[in-house]
Design a protein around this motif. Structure first.
Motif, PDB file in Angstrom:
ATOM      1  N   ASP A  29       1.783  -4.660 -10.892  1.00  0.00           N
ATOM      2  CA  ASP A  29       0.929  -3.571 -11.371  1.00  0.00           C
ATOM      3  C   ASP A  29       1.321  -2.260 -10.659  1.00  0.00           C
ATOM      4  O   ASP A  29       2.217  -2.243  -9.802  1.00  0.00           O
ATOM      5  N   ILE A  30       0.618  -1.189 -11.026  1.00  0.00           N
ATOM      6  CA  ILE A  30       1.018   0.127 -10.493  1.00  0.00           C
ATOM      7  C   ILE A  30       0.951   0.149  -8.967  1.00  0.00           C
ATOM      8  O   ILE A  30       1.862   0.649  -8.296  1.00  0.00           O
ATOM      9  N   GLU A  31      -0.095  -0.406  -8.417  1.00  0.00           N
ATOM     10  CA  GLU A  31      -0.242  -0.336  -6.956  1.00  0.00           C
ATOM     11  C   GLU A  31       0.857  -1.131  -6.250  1.00  0.00           C
ATOM     12  O   GLU A  31       1.382  -0.709  -5.232  1.00  0.00           O
ATOM     13  N   GLN A  32       1.192  -2.279  -6.821  1.00  0.00           N
ATOM     14  CA  GLN A  32       2.272  -3.062  -6.191  1.00  0.00           C
ATOM     15  C   GLN A  32       3.615  -2.337  -6.355  1.00  0.00           C
ATOM     16  O   GLN A  32       4.448  -2.323  -5.449  1.00  0.00           O
ATOM     17  N   ARG A  36       4.002   0.827  -6.430  1.00  0.00           N
ATOM     18  CA  ARG A  36       3.998   1.897  -5.428  1.00  0.00           C
ATOM     19  C   ARG A  36       4.453   1.328  -4.074  1.00  0.00           C
ATOM     20  O   ARG A  36       5.330   1.879  -3.406  1.00  0.00           O
ATOM     21  N   LYS A  37       3.892   0.177  -3.707  1.00  0.00           N
ATOM     22  CA  LYS A  37       4.192  -0.422  -2.398  1.00  0.00           C
ATOM     23  C   LYS A  37       5.661  -0.873  -2.323  1.00  0.00           C
ATOM     24  O   LYS A  37       6.389  -0.550  -1.380  1.00  0.00           O
TER      25      LYS A  37
END
Ligand code: PLP
Length: 498
Positions: free
Chosen positions: A2-5, A7-8
């Motif tokens: 997903d977007i947050e992963q 980003r990470k």
């Protein structure tokens, strides 16, 4: 993911790339793995269930990096450079984020329009005249995958134009001209298209550049035999020695003979960004006589692979040869003739959004930044070439061309007494010793039977100290090779140990 992963993992990926570059000098230049190394380390089939991304990223470090030869290493002097810049990497990332097949303007108008704009910028940067621009000219630039693709496209366009002008000519009588020093892209294009390729002779006396008299004679012979030479691949900076075909002589001949001239400047073309190299590179004649021109920004032009820039003098020659438009590819803008559909300027339909790379690079470095990079590489190559010339163990096989020096072990006073075969085997032995090292890499070439070594400068991080170190390694290895060779000569052949 997903977007947050993303980003990470994205932050971690950039960190990993930065670590790779920060540690570049400590890495071997050449991958130290044996053929088949990877298949032994990975499963035979794709996983049935998806794996966590951190494990995949860790395997890039563990499995892939050991098998990577570091073309950006400051001691990489083989082939020609393959520049990569952080700006280019970021551009690739942005391009992937808006991925689309880009074949028509309508696929994503910005992709097409940016390509036309940056290719005009690049044409001006190199001194290509208005005829090659989209804005104001009849020509234009298109980004191809490789110089081989660019040459193939040029030859297809040239063939189409020739056959339109000479409808009775059989394709079996068409001939592509190059020289014995033309990159294999000429012979390969002939193979793909089922055409004849004739390699014209060039001579050491003229530094392996094609002369007008040779071309004129070949045209006469071929026409006499009922053949039709229709395209010449002229080179600005051959792969072996950086030779330059004599455009001022061949230009008027091709024009008067109705032969298309494609200039392959895959490596050296970016040097035209520096005004001081333009006369030597026949820029004036290229502007006057070339029908198409190609240079790879992905070699020496600070842009990550792939970005082969190709320009034509008359863009309708491309579309006349390559436009195939089934109903499902029609758009109202194309039908109205108000847009470029780059699918008609290349072989494939879909295409990457590459122009963003050149845009990022040209904006970040500016014309001055690119010029500084080219001048620095040439200055460093001169340092190496001067060392060769000052040494009594070596000779330059051809004059230094831009950032390329071609040389060989040639012990003065003795070498002239050796046969060509002996000098070749001496130089092969030197090359094999250097090739076995992991801290420097160079390549070899064969110049009409003479085995030579090539030293090509162009990696962005190469400094004077890397050239001095390379020279130390090469000269010390030469001393050792020469001593061993002399020792071997003094051992009687009949005792079987020579
Ligand atoms: N032309 C010249 C003069 C080259 O030196 C090279 C590669 O080094 C090529 C063409 C091939 O380039 P590409 O791999 O882009 O087809």
């Amino acid at each position: 993911m997903d977007i947050e992963q993303f980003r990470k993992e994205g932050y971690k990926a950039i960190d990993a790339i930065c670590d790779y570059y920060a540690g570049l000098e400590q890495r071997p230049v050449v991958a130290q793995v044996e053929p088949g190394y990877l298949a032994k380390l990975v499963p035979d089939e794709a996983p049935v269930k998806g794996e966590p991304f951190p494990a995949i990223a860790a395997d890039f470090q563990r499995l892939i990096l050991p098998g990577i030869t570091s073309w950006q290493h400051p001691s990489f002097f083989a082939y020609f450079p393959s520049n990569a810049t952080f700006e280019g990497m970021l551009a690739d990332l942005y391009a992937s984020s808006v991925t689309n097949p880009g074949f028509n303007w309508a696929c994503s108008p910005a992709c097409t329009e940016l390509e036309s704009v940056v290719m005009d910028w690049a044409a001006k940067l190199l001194g290509l005249g208005e005829a090659f621009w989209v804005q104001g000219g009849r020509g234009g630039g298109v980004i191809q995958t490789s110089a081989s693709d660019s040459a193939l496209v040029a030859i297809v366009a040239a063939r189409s134009a020739y056959l339109r002008a000479h409808p009775d000519v059989s394709t079996s009588d068409l001939v592509i001209y190059g020289t014995t020093q033309t990159h294999s892209l000429g012979a390969k294009a002939a193979l793909i298209l089922g055409l004849n390729f004739r390699a014209l002779d060039v001579h050491p006396t003229f530094q392996y550049g094609l002369r007008g008299s040779t071309l004129q004679k070949a045209i006469g012979e071929d026409r006499e035999a009922g053949k039709h030479p229709f395209v010449l691949i002229a080179t600005l900076g051959t792969t072996s020695t950086g030779a330059i075909d004599c455009m001022s002589e061949i230009g008027p001949i091709v024009r008067d003979s109705g032969i298309w001239m494609h200039v392959d400047a895959a490596w050296a073309g970016v040097a035209l960004s520096c005004p001081e190299f333009r006369d030597k590179s026949y820029l004036k004649d290229i502007n006057e006589f070339a029908d198409s021109f190609c240079t790879n920004f992905h070699k020496w032009g600070l842009t990550n692979f792939d970005l082969s820039a190709m320009w034509v003098r008359d863009r309708t020659q491309l579309t006349d040869a390559l436009d195939v438009t089934p109903a499902f590819l029609r758009t109202k803008q194309s039908d109205a003739g108000v847009v470029i559909d780059y699918r008609n300027w290349q072989l494939s339909l879909g295409r990457k959004f590459r122009s963003i790379k050149l845009w990022f690079v040209l904006r970040s470095y500016g014309i001055e930044g690119l010029q500084a990079h080219i001048r620095k590489s040439i200055g460093l190559a001169t340092l190496f070439a001067d060392s060769v010339q000052e040494s009594c163990l070596f000779e330059l096989c051809t004059p230094q061309s831009f950032a390329l020096a071609v040389f060989r072990l040639y012990p003065q006073g003795i070498a002239s007494m050796l046969k060509q075969d002996e000098l070749n085997s001496l130089n092969r032995a030197l090359f094999h010793k250097i090739a076995a090292r992991s801290d420097i890499t160079i390549t070899q070439t064969d110049l009409l039977g003479t085995f030579c070594l090539r030293f090509a400068v162009g990696a962005q991080r190469t400094e004077e100290r890397h050239i001095r170190k390379a020279w130390e390694i090469i000269s010390a290895t030469a001393v050792e090779t020469w001593a061993e060779w002399q020792g071997a000569q003094s051992v009687p052949i009949e005792n079987g140990t020579a």
